[in-house]
Design a protein around this motif. Structure first.
Motif, PDB file in Angstrom:
ATOM      1  N   GLU A 197       0.846  -1.202   0.000  1.00 50.11           N
ATOM      2  CA  GLU A 197       0.000   0.000   0.000  1.00 50.11           C
ATOM      3  C   GLU A 197       0.878   1.249   0.000  1.00 50.11           C
ATOM      4  OE1 GLU A 197      -3.679   1.939   2.565  1.00 50.11           O
ATOM      5  OE2 GLU A 197      -2.390   0.443   3.498  1.00 50.11           O
ATOM      6  N   LEU A 198       0.700   2.124  -0.982  1.00 53.22           N
ATOM      7  CA  LEU A 198       1.489   3.361  -1.067  1.00 53.22           C
ATOM      8  C   LEU A 198       0.612   4.548  -0.696  1.00 53.22           C
ATOM      9  CD1 LEU A 198       3.441   2.633  -4.370  1.00 53.22           C
ATOM     10  CD2 LEU A 198       4.322   2.531  -2.030  1.00 53.22           C
ATOM     11  N   LEU A 199       1.067   5.341   0.261  1.00 50.86           N
ATOM     12  CA  LEU A 199       0.255   6.438   0.784  1.00 50.86           C
ATOM     13  C   LEU A 199       0.646   7.772   0.154  1.00 50.86           C
ATOM     14  CD1 LEU A 199       0.356   5.563   4.605  1.00 50.86           C
ATOM     15  CD2 LEU A 199      -1.281   4.795   2.881  1.00 50.86           C
ATOM     16  N   LYS A 200      -0.301   8.696   0.178  1.00 48.80           N
ATOM     17  CA  LYS A 200      -0.048  10.071  -0.257  1.00 48.80           C
ATOM     18  C   LYS A 200      -0.469  11.014   0.860  1.00 48.80           C
ATOM     19  CE  LYS A 200      -1.029   9.193  -5.125  1.00 48.80           C
ATOM     20  NZ  LYS A 200      -1.967   9.460  -6.222  1.00 48.80           N
ATOM     21  N   ARG A 201       0.062  12.213   0.881  1.00 48.63           N
ATOM     22  CA  ARG A 201      -0.365  13.206   1.856  1.00 48.63           C
ATOM     23  C   ARG A 201      -0.511  14.545   1.129  1.00 48.63           C
ATOM     24  NH1 ARG A 201       2.612  12.767   6.765  1.00 48.63           N
ATOM     25  NH2 ARG A 201       0.669  11.846   7.456  1.00 48.63           N
ATOM     26  N   GLN A 202      -1.646  15.196   1.371  1.00 44.06           N
ATOM     27  CA  GLN A 202      -1.870  16.496   0.727  1.00 44.06           C
ATOM     28  C   GLN A 202      -1.461  17.625   1.675  1.00 44.06           C
ATOM     29  OE1 GLN A 202      -5.950  17.529  -0.724  1.00 44.06           O
ATOM     30  NE2 GLN A 202      -4.952  17.229  -2.681  1.00 44.06           N
ATOM     31  N   GLU A 203      -0.656  18.535   1.187  1.00 42.52           N
ATOM     32  CA  GLU A 203      -0.200  19.667   1.993  1.00 42.52           C
ATOM     33  C   GLU A 203      -0.454  20.951   1.217  1.00 42.52           C
ATOM     34  OE1 GLU A 203       1.403  20.118   4.954  1.00 42.52           O
ATOM     35  OE2 GLU A 203       1.484  18.005   5.573  1.00 42.52           O
ATOM     36  N   THR A 204      -0.965  21.961   1.899  1.00 39.63           N
ATOM     37  CA  THR A 204      -1.173  23.260   1.264  1.00 39.63           C
ATOM     38  C   THR A 204      -0.304  24.294   1.956  1.00 39.63           C
ATOM     39  OG1 THR A 204      -3.455  22.632   0.855  1.00 39.63           O
ATOM     40  CG2 THR A 204      -2.917  24.956   0.598  1.00 39.63           C
ATOM     41  N   TRP A 205       0.314  25.159   1.171  1.00 43.94           N
ATOM     42  CA  TRP A 205       1.083  26.258   1.745  1.00 43.94           C
ATOM     43  C   TRP A 205       0.142  27.445   1.873  1.00 43.94           C
ATOM     44  CZ3 TRP A 205       6.684  26.847  -0.525  1.00 43.94           C
ATOM     45  CH2 TRP A 205       7.385  25.642  -0.329  1.00 43.94           C
ATOM     46  N   ASN A 206       0.139  28.037   3.037  1.00 39.43           N
ATOM     47  CA  ASN A 206      -0.771  29.156   3.228  1.00 39.43           C
ATOM     48  C   ASN A 206      -0.093  30.276   4.010  1.00 39.43           C
ATOM     49  OD1 ASN A 206      -2.993  30.754   3.266  1.00 39.43           O
ATOM     50  ND2 ASN A 206      -4.083  29.598   4.831  1.00 39.43           N
ATOM     51  N   ILE A 207       0.652  31.097   3.285  1.00 43.85           N
ATOM     52  CA  ILE A 207       1.351  32.227   3.890  1.00 43.85           C
ATOM     53  C   ILE A 207       0.834  33.483   3.200  1.00 43.85           C
ATOM     54  CG2 ILE A 207       3.607  33.251   4.379  1.00 43.85           C
ATOM     55  CD1 ILE A 207       3.705  30.540   5.422  1.00 43.85           C
ATOM     56  N   THR A 208       0.563  34.497   3.966  1.00 42.51           N
ATOM     57  CA  THR A 208       0.160  35.769   3.376  1.00 42.51           C
ATOM     58  C   THR A 208       1.338  36.740   3.443  1.00 42.51           C
ATOM     59  OG1 THR A 208      -2.096  35.381   4.116  1.00 42.51           O
ATOM     60  CG2 THR A 208      -1.518  37.642   3.515  1.00 42.51           C
ATOM     61  N   TYR A 209       1.581  37.422   2.361  1.00 35.23           N
ATOM     62  CA  TYR A 209       2.679  38.388   2.320  1.00 35.23           C
ATOM     63  C   TYR A 209       2.136  39.796   2.174  1.00 35.23           C
ATOM     64  CZ  TYR A 209       5.661  34.327   1.647  1.00 35.23           C
ATOM     65  OH  TYR A 209       6.302  33.133   1.804  1.00 35.23           O
ATOM     66  N   THR A 210       2.687  40.720   2.925  1.00 35.42           N
ATOM     67  CA  THR A 210       2.349  42.131   2.781  1.00 35.42           C
ATOM     68  C   THR A 210       3.576  42.846   2.246  1.00 35.42           C
ATOM     69  OG1 THR A 210       0.920  41.853   4.705  1.00 35.42           O
ATOM     70  CG2 THR A 210       1.354  44.111   3.967  1.00 35.42           C
ATOM     71  N   HIS A 211       3.610  43.026   0.928  1.00 39.03           N
ATOM     72  CA  HIS A 211       4.799  43.575   0.288  1.00 39.03           C
ATOM     73  C   HIS A 211       4.777  45.102   0.294  1.00 39.03           C
ATOM     74  CE1 HIS A 211       6.005  39.655  -1.214  1.00 39.03           C
ATOM     75  NE2 HIS A 211       4.808  39.476  -1.732  1.00 39.03           N
ATOM     76  N   ALA A 212       5.884  45.711   0.713  1.00 38.14           N
ATOM     77  CA  ALA A 212       6.035  47.163   0.574  1.00 38.14           C
ATOM     78  C   ALA A 212       6.212  47.470  -0.905  1.00 38.14           C
ATOM     79  CB  ALA A 212       7.250  47.638   1.368  1.00 38.14           C
ATOM     80  N   LEU A 213       5.426  48.422  -1.427  1.00 34.82           N
ATOM     81  CA  LEU A 213       5.561  48.761  -2.845  1.00 34.82           C
ATOM     82  C   LEU A 213       6.627  49.830  -3.060  1.00 34.82           C
ATOM     83  CD1 LEU A 213       1.898  48.744  -4.195  1.00 34.82           C
ATOM     84  CD2 LEU A 213       3.529  46.876  -3.961  1.00 34.82           C
ATOM     85  N   GLY A 214       6.980  50.560  -2.007  1.00 29.61           N
ATOM     86  CA  GLY A 214       7.983  51.622  -2.148  1.00 29.61           C
ATOM     87  C   GLY A 214       7.362  52.896  -2.681  1.00 29.61           C
ATOM     88  N   GLU A 215       8.134  53.974  -2.658  1.00 34.44           N
ATOM     89  CA  GLU A 215       7.610  55.302  -3.008  1.00 34.44           C
ATOM     90  C   GLU A 215       7.170  55.400  -4.473  1.00 34.44           C
ATOM     91  OE1 GLU A 215       9.934  58.309   0.023  1.00 34.44           O
ATOM     92  OE2 GLU A 215      11.053  57.558  -1.706  1.00 34.44           O
ATOM     93  N   THR A 216       7.973  54.815  -5.371  1.00 30.90           N
ATOM     94  CA  THR A 216       7.705  54.997  -6.798  1.00 30.90           C
ATOM     95  C   THR A 216       6.398  54.312  -7.216  1.00 30.90           C
ATOM     96  OG1 THR A 216      10.065  55.175  -7.230  1.00 30.90           O
ATOM     97  CG2 THR A 216       8.652  54.650  -9.119  1.00 30.90           C
ATOM     98  N   ALA A 217       6.268  53.039  -6.899  1.00 29.18           N
ATOM     99  CA  ALA A 217       5.051  52.318  -7.290  1.00 29.18           C
ATOM    100  C   ALA A 217       3.840  52.856  -6.534  1.00 29.18           C
ATOM    101  CB  ALA A 217       5.221  50.823  -7.045  1.00 29.18           C
ATOM    102  N   SER A 218       4.045  53.283  -5.300  1.00 29.15           N
ATOM    103  CA  SER A 218       2.930  53.841  -4.532  1.00 29.15           C
ATOM    104  C   SER A 218       2.367  55.077  -5.234  1.00 29.15           C
ATOM    105  CB  SER A 218       3.380  54.213  -3.110  1.00 29.15           C
ATOM    106  OG  SER A 218       3.736  53.057  -2.395  1.00 29.15           O
ATOM    107  N   TRP A 219       3.258  55.969  -5.667  1.00 25.45           N
ATOM    108  CA  TRP A 219       2.806  57.195  -6.342  1.00 25.45           C
ATOM    109  C   TRP A 219       2.060  56.853  -7.630  1.00 25.45           C
ATOM    110  CZ3 TRP A 219       3.060  60.237 -10.726  1.00 25.45           C
ATOM    111  CH2 TRP A 219       2.713  61.595 -10.559  1.00 25.45           C
ATOM    112  N   PHE A 220       2.587  55.900  -8.374  1.00 22.75           N
ATOM    113  CA  PHE A 220       1.956  55.459  -9.627  1.00 22.75           C
ATOM    114  C   PHE A 220       0.540  54.942  -9.368  1.00 22.75           C
ATOM    115  CE2 PHE A 220       1.049  51.685 -12.287  1.00 22.75           C
ATOM    116  CZ  PHE A 220       1.072  52.242 -13.559  1.00 22.75           C
ATOM    117  N   TYR A 221       0.410  54.089  -8.368  1.00 22.29           N
ATOM    118  CA  TYR A 221      -0.897  53.487  -8.104  1.00 22.29           C
ATOM    119  C   TYR A 221      -1.888  54.488  -7.511  1.00 22.29           C
ATOM    120  CZ  TYR A 221       0.531  48.723  -9.273  1.00 22.29           C
ATOM    121  OH  TYR A 221       0.931  47.592  -9.938  1.00 22.29           O
ATOM    122  N   VAL A 222      -1.385  55.456  -6.732  1.00 17.83           N
ATOM    123  CA  VAL A 222      -2.282  56.479  -6.184  1.00 17.83           C
ATOM    124  C   VAL A 222      -2.847  57.337  -7.325  1.00 17.83           C
ATOM    125  CG1 VAL A 222      -2.389  58.575  -4.770  1.00 17.83           C
ATOM    126  CG2 VAL A 222      -1.296  56.501  -3.866  1.00 17.83           C
TER     127      VAL A 222
END
Lengths: 392, 152, 381
Positions: free
Chosen positions: B2-27
């Motif tokens: 009998e060969l077994l399997k295991r299901q694993e999910t990665w669940n990390i949330t990232y809060t990325h700093a966009l920096g001054e340049t991209a922030s100004w663009f998006y605003v």
């Protein structure tokens, strides 16, 4: 000067979709055992290990090289991991080369494995390679990224979808002769053209498979090889080069690298050619294993290797070049990345295959009399390029 | 065995700093519906999307330049296959060099019937003029805008 | 040294504590690279190869090196990455220059704190076959290592607290205002002040060959006279956590190359891996600086203090500032800057030789040892 660096052992799995019989480290060990047997040596003789592993997320284990330490017998030995995305395998051979060329070690092994088939969806993982600021929000993946290269290449040079299909037919014919290849069933232009559209202009048969398997190589110094009178082939040229991260910077006006072509791959080849004394690769090279996971990308890679002028390779393929038994340099006699893609080691297999070719040990897909081969690997978003020249 | 399997999910949330340049663009995009690039003074090229530095010259970029709304298609693809976590097919996206910009920015193409692959690909071919459209409700994201073939 | 080409560090920059939202990761990498190049007196045109060390899961980017190519100057250059650890980038870069194929290398490593949980990120490195379901992060492994040592050596806690106090005090002098003080015990038996919370950081170094140094008349070089690197086993259960055979092996390589026999007498300054003070103590023994029977006396008599025989972690170490994924490379950069005489507030006078030890992974799994010596142009170290 220290002497040359030689390849004395090669191991690779017979690649398939899934290997439920083997854990990830088991697959690495399989390749290591094959390479050590090939080199007729024991693990004890290995002084350093370069671990070949691309994105962790593809195997679903963070820093999965740690789990591989015992598989490669690295306890209390020199050990580090290389990752340049799809180019990882050739970058790892390059890293192993510098271990020897610097004088730090006489015998170095590079090894790795991948189980792409266990990843829920590799394109979902691969979307996360793009920067979260501007490009990741788009549904980018490696397929769409290189489809957009194909659109530009077709616009620039007139490549057709039938031309792309011809690459698939050639490589599947090659793979049918290679027992380690994953997709070994021969196909026809009609069959490729009839396969479903994935990402214009790339259809299902234009895509590489998701493969599981391992690869390993043993490199040694010329002194070590000569002292023991070992059989070896030699790395006589190598080089890497990179492009901008941003796809949109490879188009527009005033750009240096065109996303249609493989600009930095050409520069990387030029570095390797210069070192190996190659001035006209189309005449001086016998065999090429060039990283091309989608049919269209084989064209610009052939041209970056200067086996064809820019834009000329589709016509040359139409005329029967690049294939076993045909005219000129044989490209991807193993079937290439298009028929087998275990990402962590697929670019290492390119080097291993040309080594086997110039050694005269390639079996049914042997290019007769091959003495000098070239290999390449591409990684990132068509961003990192590694090249190598191997000679008998 | 009998060969077994295991299901694993990665669940990390990232809060990325966009920096001054991209922030100004998006605003600017979020608040005014306008797109800007930033000029690399050394080469004179206007980088869109804007970067704080040019990876070609490694010099910091200097002045802001409004770009678009017109542009030309530099490349595209039309996706007919479903991928986990990506939009339901078919959809078209690609890169557009906006007027006054030197590099291309990625975005979706809309206003094109994708049911016939050949016809759709012809309508999105390289060199096609497009117009930038912006959403009424904007959050400051690349998906706040898209491109449609224009008739001008 | 047995290497083909003599290689040295000619510049470095350390950003151990980046805060706020003003810079994206790529902008931090651009910044630290430009600083290191300025420190070396070079421009990117002088650099012919790059090696980076980043971690996909820390960064939230599936191939971490991708963000580091354009930002550090990788376009049109030969770039490799060693995601096993930041310090491995230094090893790889040194081998590249030492091989004679490159005249210079730029080495960059970084460690963001943009993930919702660094502990969870580290837990992803546990294998899914046996250990993933356990709440195992690196600090948890470091704590288990401390427990093993404490069980074997009653009274060790007091010595460990003195090591922490030394490093925290050094940190306050070296990086006033940003170095950690107090907080972070969190894993038994570690006490408050024995580890510091993760910061966002980046570090860059510039390496050059002997020929390049001569050609550019670079007066001040930290020559790499010995280098060693080795890994322990991955499974904690396979290891005797009270010992570090991999560090012993790495030290043998480095000392062998540098001709070091009496380690304590051979260096003016050292930076050792100290995610916990117990790691610094283990390093004393494995590096031949103090056997475990002498730890108490050596620490209490101030052998490793600021004014002692061999000041260790004048920067304050990782116990003061810990951008986890690049803390190892920072140890090497701190020693290089000490040897170059450009360490800043914590510069020691007359540094001619330095010892750097970097460790990464669970309970010092990866170990890297670098011996550096000051040398003037044309003078052999």
């Amino acid at each position: 000067m220290s002497g040359r660096v030689g390849i004395i052992g090669i191991g690779q799995s017979a690649f398939v979709s899934r290997r439920d019989d083997a854990s990830y480290p088991d697959l690495v060990r399989e390749a290591v055992t094959l390479a050590l047997n090939d080199a007729k040596m024991e693990l004890d003789g290995i002084e350093a290990i370069v671990y070949s592993l691309s994105p962790d997320a593809m195997v679903g284990i963070g820093n999965a090289e740690r789990l591989g330490v015992d598989a490669v017998g690295a306890r209390n030995k020199r050990f580090l991991r290389i990752n340049t995305g799809g180019a990882t395998g050739i970058s790892s051979v390059e890293a192993a080369y510098y271990h020897v060329a610097s004088g730090a070690c006489d015998v170095v092994m590079t090894a790795g494995a991948d189980k792409v088939g266990e990843c829920g969806d590799s394109q979902t993982v691969l979307n996360k390679i793009w920067d979260p600021t501007y490009e990741r929000q788009l549904p980018l993946g490696t397929i769409t990224m290189l489809a957009m290269s194909g659109v530009r290449y077709a616009d620039k040079y007139g490549m057709t979808q039938a031309d792309m299909a011809r690459v698939v037919v050639k490589n599947r014919m090659h793979a049918s002769k290679n027992p380690n290849a994953h997709l070994r069933k021969q196909t026809t232009i009609e069959e490729v053209m009839a396969s479903r559209m994935i990402s214009w202009p790339i259809k299902l048969f234009d895509c590489c498979p998701q493969s599981s398997g391992g690869a390993a190589m043993v490199l040694a110094s010329e002194r070590y090889i000569k002292e023991r009178n070992l059989d070896a082939v030699w790395i006589t040229g190598l080089g890497h080069c990179s492009e901008t991260y941003y796809l949109g910077d490879r188009m527009g006006t005033g750009f240096t690298a065109d996303h249609a072509d493989a600009y930095a791959l050409r520069n990387a080849f030029n570095r390797a050619f210069k070192m190996a004394g190659i001035t006209d690769s189309a005449k001086q090279v016998d065999v090429a294993e060039i990283y091309a996971p989608f049919s269209n990308t084989e064209f610009h890679s052939i041209e970056a290797a200067q086996l064809a002028p820019l834009g000329a390779s589709p016509a040359m393929l139409r005329e029967g070049q690049f294939q076993l038994g045909g005219e000129g340099v044989v490209v991807n006699p193993s079937g290439g990345t298009l028929c087998t893609n275990a990402i962590a080691v697929t670019a290492m297999v390119r080097v291993a295959e040309i080594a086997l070719q110039v050694w005269g040990r390639a079996g049914a897909h042997q290019v007769k009399g091959a003495k000098r081969g070239i290999a390449s690997g591409n990684g990132g978003d068509h961003q990192f390029f590694g090249t190598m020249v191997v000679e008998a | 065995m009998e060969l077994l399997k295991r299901q694993e999910t990665w669940n990390i949330t990232y809060t990325h700093a966009l920096g001054e340049t991209a922030s100004w663009f998006y605003v600017q995009l979020r608040d005014h519906g306008k797109l800007y690039g930033k000029r690399d003074a050394k080469s004179g090229r206007v980088l869109v999307p804007p970067r704080a530095f040019s990876d070609q010259t490694l010099e910091p970029t200097t002045d802001w330049v409004e770009v678009g709304p017109g542009g030309r298609i530099e490349t595209f693809t039309i996706v007919y296959e479903e991928f986990n976590g990506l939009p339901p097919p078919p959809y078209a996206f690609g890169y557009v060099k906006l007027d006054h910009a030197d590099t291309a920015i990625g975005g979706f193409f809309r206003g094109v019937d994708l049911s016939n692959q050949e016809v759709a690909a012809e309508q999105l071919k390289i060199g096609t003029r497009v117009m930038t459209k912006v959403a009424e409700k904007r959050i400051g994201d690349v998906l706040d805008f898209w491109f449609e073939p224009s008739t001008d | 040294m047995t290497y083909l080409v003599k290689t040295g560090v000619i510049g470095a920059a350390i950003m151990p504590h980046v805060t706020g939202l003003k810079q994206s990761l790529e902008e931090v990498l651009y910044d630290v690279t430009q600083r290191a190049l300025r420190d070396a007196g070079l421009t990117i045109e002088d650099i012919d190869g790059i090696v980076t060390g980043g971690n996909d899961q820390y960064d939230g980017r599936a191939i971490s090196v991708m963000a580091a190519s354009g930002s550090v100057g990788g376009v049109d250059r030969d770039i490799l990455s060693t995601p096993s650890s930041g310090e491995h980038a230094f090893v790889m870069g040194t081998l590249r220059v030492a091989s004679g194929h490159f005249k210079t290398q730029l080495i960059v490593a970084w460690s963001p704190t943009e993930a919702s949980s660094l502990a969870e990120v580290q837990r992803l490195a546990a294998d899914p076959y046996f250990h993933r379901r356990l709440p195992q992060d690196e600090m948890g492994a470091h704590a288990m290592q401390a427990n093993v040592l404490l069980a074997q050596m009653p009274g060790l806690m007091e010595t460990a607290q003195k090591v922490s106090a030394k490093n925290r005090s050094n940190g306050q002098s070296a990086y006033p205002g940003i170095a950690a003080d107090g907080e972070m015990g969190s894993r038994y038996p570690l006490k408050a002040g024995m580890a510091s919370a993760a910061t966002t950081g980046a570090v860059a170094l510039v390496l050059a060959s002997e020929d390049f140094v001569a050609e550019h008349k670079i007066a001040n070089v930290a020559w790499i006279s010995g280098m060693g690197w080795a890994t322990d086993a991955a499974f904690i259960g396979d290891r005797d956590l009270s010992q570090s055979p991999a560090l012993v092996a790495a030290a043998e390589q480095a000392y062998g190359a540098a001709g070091i026999t009496d380690a304590l007498a051979s260096f003016d300054v050292a930076e050792l891996a100290d995610a916990t003070p117990f790691q610094e103590l283990l390093a004393y023994e494995a590096l031949g600086l103090a056997k475990r029977g002498d730890w108490k006396d050596s620490v209490e008599s101030g052998v490793f203090s600021k004014s002692g025989k061999l000041p260790v972690n004048l920067s304050g170490g990782a116990q003061s500032l810990n951008p986890v994924y690049c803390s190892g490379l920072i140890r090497i950069a701190e020693v290089a800057l000490q040897v170059l005489g450009r360490a800043g507030a914590h510069q020691l006078e007359n540094v001619r030789t330095g010892l750097a030890h970097a460790a990464s992974g669970d309970a010092m799994m990866y170990n890297t040892v670098v011996v550096m010596r000051r040398g003037e142009q044309g003078v052999s170290p």
